[in-house]
Design a protein around this motif. Sequence first.
Motif, PDB file in Angstrom:
ATOM      1  N   TYR A 184     -15.622 -10.300 -52.627  1.00  0.00           N
ATOM      2  CA  TYR A 184     -14.967 -11.582 -52.362  1.00  0.00           C
ATOM      3  C   TYR A 184     -14.657 -12.252 -53.691  1.00  0.00           C
ATOM      4  CZ  TYR A 184     -13.989 -16.159 -50.345  1.00  0.00           C
ATOM      5  OH  TYR A 184     -13.376 -17.330 -49.961  1.00  0.00           O
ATOM      6  N   ASP A 235     -13.093 -24.312 -51.100  1.00  0.00           N
ATOM      7  CA  ASP A 235     -14.272 -23.513 -50.785  1.00  0.00           C
ATOM      8  C   ASP A 235     -15.459 -24.463 -50.685  1.00  0.00           C
ATOM      9  OD1 ASP A 235     -15.401 -20.563 -50.753  1.00  0.00           O
ATOM     10  OD2 ASP A 235     -16.788 -21.756 -51.948  1.00  0.00           O
ATOM     11  N   SER A 265     -12.051 -18.250 -44.234  1.00  0.00           N
ATOM     12  CA  SER A 265     -13.259 -17.431 -44.141  1.00  0.00           C
ATOM     13  C   SER A 265     -14.447 -18.295 -43.772  1.00  0.00           C
ATOM     14  CB  SER A 265     -13.531 -16.695 -45.456  1.00  0.00           C
ATOM     15  OG  SER A 265     -13.949 -17.596 -46.461  1.00  0.00           O
ATOM     16  N   GLY A 310     -18.652 -17.826 -44.180  1.00  0.00           N
ATOM     17  CA  GLY A 310     -19.589 -16.947 -44.852  1.00  0.00           C
ATOM     18  C   GLY A 310     -21.025 -17.371 -44.716  1.00  0.00           C
ATOM     19  N   ASP A 324     -18.753 -12.876 -46.469  1.00  0.00           N
ATOM     20  CA  ASP A 324     -17.740 -13.664 -45.774  1.00  0.00           C
ATOM     21  C   ASP A 324     -16.975 -12.822 -44.768  1.00  0.00           C
ATOM     22  OD1 ASP A 324     -16.786 -16.583 -47.113  1.00  0.00           O
ATOM     23  OD2 ASP A 324     -18.150 -15.373 -48.320  1.00  0.00           O
TER      24      ASP A 324
END
Length: 855
Positions: free
Chosen positions: A723, A747, A816, A818, A829
């Motif tokens: 990732y 993120d 995503s 995770g 993820d």
Amino acid sequence: MNYLLRCASYRTVLLLSGLLFLCSGLTRAQVTTVTGIIIDGATNQPLSFANIVFVGTTIGTTSNERGAYTLTATGNFTKVAVSFIGYKSVTKAITPGTSQQVIMRLEPDSQLLNEVVIRSGKRERYRNKNNPAVELIRNVISHREQNQIGHYDFASYEEYDKLQFSLSSLSTKVSERKIFQKYKFLLDNRDTLTLPGKSLLPVYLEEKVSDTYYRKSPQKEKVIVKGKKRVDFGQYFDNNGLSLYLNRMYSKVDIYSNSIFLMTNQFLSPIASSAPTFYQFYLADTLTVGKAKLIGLNFVPRNATDMLFEGKMYVTMDSNYAVQRINLSINPKINLNWVRDLQIHQQFEQNTDGRYYLSKSDLLADFGISKGKGGGIFGQRTLSYRNYKTNEAHSDEFYDGQQQVVAADADAKPDQFWRESRHDTLSAAESKVYANIDSLKRMPSFRRTMSTLTFLLAGYKSFGAFEVGPANTFYSFNPVEGFRLRLGGRTTPELSKRYYAETYAAYGFKDERWKYFLSGTYSINNKSIYQFPQNYVRASFQRDTKIPGQELQFVQEDNFLLSFKRGVNDKWLYNDTWRIDYVHEFENHFSYSFGFKNWQQAPAGALQFKRATDDENTPSPTVITSEFSVETRWAPNEQFYQGKIYRVPIVGKYPVYTLRFAAGVKGLLNSSYNYQNLTGSISKRFFLSQLGYSNVTLQGGYIFGQVPFPLLTIHRANQTYAYQLNSYNLMNFLEFVSDHYASVDIDHSFNGFFFNKIPLFKKLKWREAVSIKALYGGLRSQNDPQQNPSLYQFPTDAQGVPSTYTLTRTPYIEASAGVANVLKFFRIDLVKRLNYLDHPNVSQWGIRARATFDF
């Protein structure tokens, strides 16, 4: 004494009368002083913030972070009592009018019940409403501003900063083994006083003495470092980077801030604006320390697994509502890696203006692989403050320039300076650390061991002036080169701090071609080019392969682990690149660079440079460009951890701005294109207290002029199973190109906020993370080969189906979810590609993993 000397000239009768009067007065008002240590009778650990009072009075004190206390007052006191929540109280007799030492052991209050009485009714539920403890903490919160230095127009103080690390619970039998006999001088330097019941072996120590000056408007802080001293491990560690990293882990604690950053995590302060929402508060007791009357306030998290503290504070019973002492610790159930115990003890002293200022802050943390009593690492950072002065103005010129100024002789202060400047003396074990480590690093056996570890962990084998590596690039494989061998290295500062060289050679057994790289660098500021601030000129030439659209950070592209890729990966480039670059960084973390690059790109593998008018036998040409570039970057208060291969920025709360402009010049060194490329980005970490943090990056670019697809923006793709934070993890290499684009990348790590409330996940200490990446872009008609046949056509697969596209009105989006902190080292993820699913060889779902190291 002065009184007695004056009385000596009086007549005998008056002298005797005076002495009798004085003695009778002393009998009525004797000074009694009691000192000692409060110890947990079960664990032999010191008890911080235990309450000690003279029996029958409200005169008392509390034990400090070492369990030590001093209680003194004028009066005929015959008993002293000690109490602490969860322990049986102890009362001991004392002799009035003397100074004496009383060490007391408190036993846990675990009562055995002979009978159980069941009563109806429910325990009263904890509520904030009509709770005097909550009302008190709200008053403390509302008075935060006036109890901070920032309340004044001007303020200054002296700070002494000591950071030390020790090996804890290391068996004393180690030094008796034959193999360690030569290290006996180091292994026998034990500290058994700092943590009762534990043996500490100090291995790192750094000290700093500085003066800090604060101005409120416009807000500015000036720090003048008068002296600094630290253990030097030599070439095996980047000492500056190590110091920065350790100081970041053990950050300064400001309890009046909403959030406290420790061990790469954020903890909500018990005095934060939202503290009553996440903490429960209980009134404990009242004390009189000197002339100050204090109220004890206990606090615990509502949820024991959240990133919160538990402990006790004492608040002044006056209009200041100031904290006079506070003790912070963490619950063992908290989602924090490696940390077996963490404690913070702070003391505040009343200044002449009546305000309470921080006088001492002690942060202690015990690290270990297991939660038991095995070996580990103990770290402690002690900060002490004195010479507070307020509202003493300095000129505006005084605050100009660098925020921190280091005295020219700060690193060379004599021992006399440190004896006079330390706010407290070093322990016997600490005082030997500097000399012991100096002796250790001169030992051949230690140097051999560290050289081996450096090669295994960093990938470089040092031969003094030259080092070979990195080891993870010695062998790799790919569809174009097949089996690839590489060997390279670089010079070190041991050869020269002005001149550096780096090189490698590689050979692909499938394409039977040699690749190589050579660079020479001149350091203008006569400092290592791998340390901040950089100021150098570099010239280089590289002949090698490259995947279009693969842009990696901190990792070599021919890293062995990146050889494993998903899907079709047969379109490569052979590059010949001549470069000359000038880089200049400033102490305020603004930097700029100028560069020139002559770049020759030839297709490799299944990639071809073909126009619509070319036939099948037309050979693919080479794209040649000559490009000038300028780049600026500003990263306020940025810090780095320096490794052997690269310099890693330590992500903080401040934004990072980057702006780059490049221009291709047609006709210069066979260049075929005129164009201008403007790109910019802003990245920032947003801390959201108990909800974790978000890393947000905004980026955009625009290409002016007409260029073929190899010179367009080839968006960062990832076909490995790792990732990558800055790439699109389900986008294929060379799948999308643009001449103008904008992107957003978010993120977010919840840091276990939800998982901590789920029994199984709570035990595993997993942490949840989510991300979303969106890319909007396009291609003007002048750069679209479907509308301009003079341009190279977009690549296709073996069946002639296009494999390279431009973005339409719909942005490319992938998201995503995770799980981080898996086995404490990994984040895994599940990635979902949300659109453009009709492209060939695309994956709608994917599982990606990366290694992390977080506390």
